[in-house]
Motif scaffolding. Structure first.
Motif, mmCIF file in Angstrom:
data_model
loop_
_atom_site.group_PDB
_atom_site.id
_atom_site.type_symbol
_atom_site.label_atom_id
_atom_site.label_comp_id
_atom_site.label_asym_id
_atom_site.label_seq_id
_atom_site.Cartn_x
_atom_site.Cartn_y
_atom_site.Cartn_z
ATOM 1 N N GLY A 78 0.554 -1.273 -0.053
ATOM 2 C CA GLY A 78 0.020 -0.264 0.199
ATOM 3 C C GLY A 78 0.781 1.558 -0.514
ATOM 4 N N MET A 82 1.381 4.440 -2.934
ATOM 5 C CA MET A 82 1.515 5.636 -2.625
ATOM 6 C C MET A 82 2.421 6.614 -2.923
ATOM 7 N N ARG A 144 -2.922 -8.799 -2.391
ATOM 8 C CA ARG A 144 -2.888 -8.569 -0.104
ATOM 9 C C ARG A 144 -4.203 -8.422 0.286
ATOM 10 N N ALA A 150 -9.182 -8.621 4.313
ATOM 11 C CA ALA A 150 -8.951 -7.313 4.902
ATOM 12 C C ALA A 150 -10.219 -6.681 4.236
ATOM 13 N N ARG A 155 -13.862 -3.173 7.912
ATOM 14 C CA ARG A 155 -12.908 -2.632 6.771
ATOM 15 C C ARG A 155 -13.975 -2.624 4.948
ATOM 16 N N ASN A 158 -13.528 0.441 3.002
ATOM 17 C CA ASN A 158 -11.909 1.117 3.216
ATOM 18 C C ASN A 158 -11.494 0.266 1.817
ATOM 19 N N VAL A 163 -11.155 0.155 -4.329
ATOM 20 C CA VAL A 163 -12.106 0.498 -5.811
ATOM 21 C C VAL A 163 -12.108 1.463 -6.650
ATOM 22 N N LEU A 165 -10.075 4.225 -5.798
ATOM 23 C CA LEU A 165 -8.482 4.338 -5.609
ATOM 24 C C LEU A 165 -8.296 3.836 -7.243
ATOM 25 N N THR A 169 -6.550 5.582 -10.976
ATOM 26 C CA THR A 169 -5.831 5.105 -11.111
ATOM 27 C C THR A 169 -5.495 4.962 -12.630
ATOM 28 N N LEU A 244 -5.701 6.142 4.317
ATOM 29 C CA LEU A 244 -5.549 6.320 5.562
ATOM 30 C C LEU A 244 -5.564 6.143 6.932
ATOM 31 N N GLY A 251 -6.456 0.133 12.162
ATOM 32 C CA GLY A 251 -5.959 -1.063 12.674
ATOM 33 C C GLY A 251 -5.898 -1.841 11.984
ATOM 34 N N THR A 252 -4.765 -2.636 11.780
ATOM 35 C CA THR A 252 -4.235 -3.633 10.444
ATOM 36 C C THR A 252 -4.945 -4.996 10.716
ATOM 37 N N THR A 253 -5.025 -6.121 9.659
ATOM 38 C CA THR A 253 -5.547 -6.820 9.674
ATOM 39 C C THR A 253 -4.051 -7.987 9.700
HETATM 40 C C1 HEM Z 1 -3.485 3.894 -5.028
HETATM 41 C C2 HEM Z 1 -3.920 3.708 -4.364
HETATM 42 C C3 HEM Z 1 -3.813 2.748 -3.093
HETATM 43 C C4 HEM Z 1 -2.912 3.521 -2.180
HETATM 44 C C5 HEM Z 1 -2.213 4.831 -1.497
HETATM 45 C C6 HEM Z 1 -3.543 2.820 -1.128
HETATM 46 C C7 HEM Z 1 -2.401 2.560 0.558
HETATM 47 C C8 HEM Z 1 -2.948 1.717 1.043
HETATM 48 C C9 HEM Z 1 -1.922 2.152 2.468
HETATM 49 C C10 HEM Z 1 -0.697 2.564 2.413
HETATM 50 C C11 HEM Z 1 -2.273 0.909 3.418
HETATM 51 C C12 HEM Z 1 -1.991 0.459 5.250
HETATM 52 C C13 HEM Z 1 -0.777 -0.494 4.042
HETATM 53 C C14 HEM Z 1 -0.889 -1.698 3.502
HETATM 54 O O1 HEM Z 1 -2.232 -2.629 4.689
HETATM 55 O O2 HEM Z 1 -0.491 -2.169 2.564
HETATM 56 C C15 HEM Z 1 -3.787 -0.009 3.031
HETATM 57 C C16 HEM Z 1 -3.909 -0.523 3.272
HETATM 58 C C17 HEM Z 1 -6.036 -1.354 3.073
HETATM 59 N N1 HEM Z 1 -5.692 -0.700 1.499
HETATM 60 FE FE1 HEM Z 1 -5.437 0.642 -0.169
HETATM 61 N N2 HEM Z 1 -4.209 0.905 -1.311
HETATM 62 C C18 HEM Z 1 -5.066 2.304 -2.616
HETATM 63 C C19 HEM Z 1 -5.361 0.887 -3.118
HETATM 64 C C20 HEM Z 1 -5.974 0.080 -2.530
HETATM 65 C C21 HEM Z 1 -7.159 -0.568 -3.254
HETATM 66 C C22 HEM Z 1 -7.555 -0.468 -4.867
HETATM 67 C C23 HEM Z 1 -7.487 -1.598 -2.720
HETATM 68 C C24 HEM Z 1 -8.899 -3.243 -3.221
HETATM 69 C C25 HEM Z 1 -9.402 -2.455 -3.399
HETATM 70 C C26 HEM Z 1 -7.393 -1.372 -1.099
HETATM 71 C C27 HEM Z 1 -7.892 -1.688 0.253
HETATM 72 C C28 HEM Z 1 -7.254 -1.614 1.264
HETATM 73 C C29 HEM Z 1 -7.533 -2.431 2.854
HETATM 74 C C30 HEM Z 1 -9.282 -3.537 2.695
HETATM 75 C C31 HEM Z 1 -7.171 -1.832 3.488
HETATM 76 C C32 HEM Z 1 -5.976 -2.642 5.236
HETATM 77 C C33 HEM Z 1 -5.866 -4.112 5.128
HETATM 78 C C34 HEM Z 1 -5.583 -4.390 6.597
HETATM 79 O O3 HEM Z 1 -6.646 -3.748 7.504
HETATM 80 O O4 HEM Z 1 -4.619 -4.932 6.365
HETATM 81 N N3 HEM Z 1 -6.543 -0.608 -1.063
HETATM 82 N N4 HEM Z 1 -3.906 1.299 1.509
#
Ligand code: HEM
Ligand code: HEM
Length: 270
Positions: A78, A82, A144, A150, A155, A158, A163, A165, A169, A244, A251-253
């Motif tokens: 994630g 970013m 992931r 997650a 969540r 989120n 989706v 995002l 993109t 974020l 919290g994180t899963t």
């Molecule tokens: C520009 C695109 C995106 C950015 C910058 C971004 C950034 C992040 C970051 C920094 C985190 C926390 C660290 C990690 O788990 O990797 C996170 C968590 C998460 N992201 Fe993204 N994300 C993006 C796109 C997406 C997409 C496409 C999805 C799903 C369709 C998504 C779903 C989630 C979920 C569900 C979490 C929570 C994870 C957990 O609790 O373990 N994100 N995202």
């Protein structure tokens, strides 16, 4: 007798004494040490800002939040996405300093960036390859979060923001592709817009919006430029902020192979 100090308003906190305001037991001013003076340059500025903005509890909560056992490299995807976006924004702003969104000048200005501008080829290459890297990273990050479960309660929101995002993109890739305005980018965009036009009900309207009318022309290019430079980057930045915030709040899963720590869950620490 010393006059009583007036009560502070409810919301105010007494400011800590500054190094140059300290007094000894007899009430005589204490000369600040050299270390104190040095501190007041660096730390002083940060504490000046902090006293007025009060961000540190939020930053501390975000940067020092607990993560579950077993967190590994997959959790960096994630943040990697970013940073790919930030790199696109920085290189994109430099490209915009030389790029001209006019059908008669666009191709020439883009090739001038590659051939004449100092480090232009590097910056343009970073932007072009960065677009692919960002798409790959976003899919890996989505994978992931999907495989680690997650997306489940609490969540779901989120995931939905994710989706949005993902769609935005891909729209950045699509709108950016037209900008060099060579044969390939022009005809690829014509095909892309025609595919949009074939969608049910909203399709033709979306295609008209993208073209800026019924025909491809100068308006189409400036429209793609404005969408690519301002509209979508603004939306992406705002959504990343919300994404974020939710990551920090919920919290994180934990990875699926790590058993939940019931004690920590009961204390709502994870
Ligand atoms: C520009 C695109 C995106 C950015 C910058 C971004 C950034 C992040 C970051 C920094 C985190 C926390 C660290 C990690 O788990 O990797 C996170 C968590 C998460 N992201 Fe993204 N994300 C993006 C796109 C997406 C997409 C496409 C999805 C799903 C369709 C998504 C779903 C989630 C979920 C569900 C979490 C929570 C994870 C957990 O609790 O373990 N994100 N995202
Ligand atoms: C704030 C963010 C961004 C700004 C200001 C920006 C700006 C620009 C500009 C001025 C160009 C035209 C120069 C050229 O054609 O070489 C361009 C091209 C392009 N952009 Fe962006 N961009 C941004 C983010 C992105 C993102 C996030 C993506 C994709 C994920 C992307 C994908 C592309 C592509 C594929 C091109 C065509 C590159 C080429 O063929 O040379 N851009 N961008």
């Amino acid at each position: 007798m010393k006059a009583p100090t007036p009560p502070l308003p409810k919301f105010a906190r007494p400011a800590p004494p500054r190094p140059d305001e300290r007094v000894d037991e007899a009430g005589r001013p204490v000369r600040p040490s050299l270390q104190d003076q040095a501190k007041s340059v660096g730390v002083g500025v940060t504490s000046w800002v902090e006293e007025r903005v009060g961000l540190s509890p939020f930053l501390r909560g975000f940067l020092f939040r607990k993560v579950p056992k077993g967190t590994n490299w997959f959790y960096t995807l994630g943040s990697a996405t970013m940073f790919a976006f930030l790199s696109q924004a920085v290189t994109g702003v430099f490209l915009a300093m030389y790029y001209e969104p006019d059908p008669t000048r666009a191709y020439e200005s883009a090739s001038r960036i590659t051939n004449e501008v100092f480090l232009g080829e590097l910056v343009r290459g970073m932007h072009r390859w960065g677009a692919t890297v960002m798409i790959i990273l976003i899919f890996l990050h989505m994978g992931r979060t999907f495989f680690f479960g997650a997306y489940k309660y609490p969540r779901e929101l989120n995931w939905l923001i994710g989706v949005a995002l993902l769609i935005l993109t891909m729209a950045m890739g699509f709108t950016g592709y037209l900008l060099p305005f060579d044969q390939r980018s022009y005809w690829a965009t014509v095909v892309g817009v025609n595919i949009n036009a074939s969608g049910p009900i909203l399709g033709p309207y979306l295609a008209d919006f993208l073209r800026g009318g019924a025909e491809f022309g100068a308006v189409t290019l400036s429209r793609f430029y404005a969408i690519h430079m301002m509209l979508i980057p603004g939306l992406i930045a705002a959504l990343i902020g919300f994404h974020l915030y939710l990551v920090a709040k919920l919290g994180t899963t934990a990875p699926p192979w790590v058993k939940p720590d019931k004690k920590a869950l009961a204390k709502r620490e994870l």
